[in-house]
Design a protein around this motif. Structure first.
Motif, PDB file in Angstrom:
ATOM      1  N   LEU A 110       0.821  -1.207   0.000  1.00 21.27           N
ATOM      2  CA  LEU A 110       0.000   0.000   0.000  1.00 21.27           C
ATOM      3  C   LEU A 110       0.859   1.263   0.000  1.00 21.27           C
ATOM      4  O   LEU A 110       1.668   1.483   0.897  1.00 21.27           O
ATOM      5  N   ASP A 111       0.700   2.082  -0.992  1.00 22.61           N
ATOM      6  CA  ASP A 111       1.334   3.396  -1.075  1.00 22.61           C
ATOM      7  C   ASP A 111       2.789   3.395  -0.592  1.00 22.61           C
ATOM      8  O   ASP A 111       3.152   4.086   0.352  1.00 22.61           O
ATOM      9  N   GLN A 112       3.619   2.633  -1.256  1.00 22.16           N
ATOM     10  CA  GLN A 112       5.009   2.494  -0.820  1.00 22.16           C
ATOM     11  C   GLN A 112       5.768   3.812  -0.798  1.00 22.16           C
ATOM     12  O   GLN A 112       6.751   3.934  -0.087  1.00 22.16           O
ATOM     13  N   ASN A 113       5.302   4.817  -1.541  1.00 16.91           N
ATOM     14  CA  ASN A 113       6.003   6.101  -1.580  1.00 16.91           C
ATOM     15  C   ASN A 113       5.446   7.109  -0.580  1.00 16.91           C
ATOM     16  O   ASN A 113       5.902   8.246  -0.531  1.00 16.91           O
ATOM     17  N   ASP A 114       4.481   6.714   0.211  1.00 26.18           N
ATOM     18  CA  ASP A 114       3.855   7.608   1.190  1.00 26.18           C
ATOM     19  C   ASP A 114       4.579   7.469   2.531  1.00 26.18           C
ATOM     20  O   ASP A 114       4.469   6.457   3.214  1.00 26.18           O
ATOM     21  N   GLU A 115       5.331   8.509   2.896  1.00 23.19           N
ATOM     22  CA  GLU A 115       6.162   8.467   4.102  1.00 23.19           C
ATOM     23  C   GLU A 115       5.334   8.272   5.375  1.00 23.19           C
ATOM     24  O   GLU A 115       5.692   7.479   6.248  1.00 23.19           O
ATOM     25  N   SER A 116       4.211   8.978   5.516  1.00 27.14           N
ATOM     26  CA  SER A 116       3.407   8.852   6.742  1.00 27.14           C
ATOM     27  C   SER A 116       2.786   7.457   6.840  1.00 27.14           C
ATOM     28  O   SER A 116       2.699   6.883   7.917  1.00 27.14           O
TER      29      SER A 116
ATOM     30  N   ARG B 119       4.127   4.767   5.525  1.00 25.02           N
ATOM     31  CA  ARG B 119       5.250   3.877   5.837  1.00 25.02           C
ATOM     32  C   ARG B 119       5.513   3.873   7.344  1.00 25.02           C
ATOM     33  O   ARG B 119       5.697   2.818   7.956  1.00 25.02           O
ATOM     34  N   LYS B 120       5.494   5.054   7.983  1.00 27.30           N
ATOM     35  CA  LYS B 120       5.713   5.134   9.432  1.00 27.30           C
ATOM     36  C   LYS B 120       4.594   4.449  10.202  1.00 27.30           C
ATOM     37  O   LYS B 120       4.830   3.796  11.213  1.00 27.30           O
ATOM     38  N   TRP B 121       3.357   4.591   9.726  1.00 26.13           N
ATOM     39  CA  TRP B 121       2.220   3.929  10.377  1.00 26.13           C
ATOM     40  C   TRP B 121       2.387   2.414  10.300  1.00 26.13           C
ATOM     41  O   TRP B 121       2.194   1.713  11.291  1.00 26.13           O
ATOM     42  N   LYS B 122       2.789   1.911   9.112  1.00 20.65           N
ATOM     43  CA  LYS B 122       2.981   0.469   8.962  1.00 20.65           C
ATOM     44  C   LYS B 122       4.117  -0.016   9.868  1.00 20.65           C
ATOM     45  O   LYS B 122       4.015  -1.077  10.475  1.00 20.65           O
ATOM     46  N   GLU B 123       5.179   0.761  10.001  1.00 29.14           N
ATOM     47  CA  GLU B 123       6.279   0.390  10.896  1.00 29.14           C
ATOM     48  C   GLU B 123       5.809   0.345  12.342  1.00 29.14           C
ATOM     49  O   GLU B 123       6.217  -0.521  13.106  1.00 29.14           O
ATOM     50  N   SER B 124       4.923   1.295  12.733  1.00 31.05           N
ATOM     51  CA  SER B 124       4.425   1.303  14.118  1.00 31.05           C
ATOM     52  C   SER B 124       3.612   0.049  14.431  1.00 31.05           C
ATOM     53  O   SER B 124       3.541  -0.392  15.571  1.00 31.05           O
TER      54      SER B 124
END
Length: 197
Positions: free
Chosen positions: A31-37, A39-44
């Motif tokens: 999902l939206d690999q270029n979306d920084e926010s 990406r951070k949500w997925k990492e959390s």
């Protein structure tokens, strides 16, 4: 304690909140690999790190591993739920809590196969026919991986009742339930409020 009416153990709903569309872990990773926010949500949530620990032979989405009672200055009381009959003993052998003591519960659990969305702990405590309901949001979690093999949630601190009217035997029914209204664990237990430990 008579079994509470099923409505009594229903989690409270937040007005206007809608459960999102269900996706697989792979769909979330793409999902939206270029979306920084995002990406951070997925990492959390722990998406994309480590190797999954999900057991393909166990269909459960959430496994509660243990329940605990923390009281400052005392050893924790831990109930290992992997032991056969451990839940049966909770209702037969009440916890003792000193009147006025500050304590909190905690739960260790693991998630497998898919995202666990909006898990809550709901509890109804009863004494002499008077019932009191409480709810604690636990949160949303991704399946456990080698990087994060389990989760622990410490609940908000509570203060035990005190005085002659507060002392006595209490019975409770608790459950862990998610946004999909799937109950992951429901059990009866009891505790005594006493003058001393």
């Amino acid at each position: 304690m008579s079994t509470p009416h099923p409505d009594e153990l229903e989690p409270e709903h937040t007005e206007g909140f809608k459960v999102g569309e269900k996706k697989t872990i792979d769909e979330y990773q793409q999902l939206d690999q270029n979306d920084e926010s995002l990406r951070k949500w997925k990492e959390s949530l722990g998406i994309g790190s480590g190797t999954t620990l999900s057991d393909p032979n166990d269909p459960r989405k959430c496994i509660i591993l243990s329940l605990g009672l923390e009281v400052q200055g005392r050893s924790d009381i831990i109930i290992d739920l992997s032991q056969p009959g451990s839940l049966d003993g909770l209702n037969k052998h009440p916890f003792t809590i000193k009147e006025g003591a500050t304590f909190r519960m905690k739960a260790r659990f693991k998630v497998q196969h898919q995202i666990l969305s909006g898990m809550k702990y709901v509890q109804v405590v009863s004494r002499m026919g008077v019932k009191n309901k409480m709810q604690e949001m636990i949160g949303s979690y991704s399946p456990n991986t080698t990087d994060k093999p389990e989760f622990e949630k410490k609940f908000e601190s509570e203060t035990a009742p005190s005085g002659m009217l507060g002392r006595g035997h209490y019975e409770a029914v608790s459950k862990f339930v998610d946004d999909d209204q799937q109950t992951h664990l429901q059990f009866k237990w009891s505790f005594d409020i006493k003058k001393d430990w």
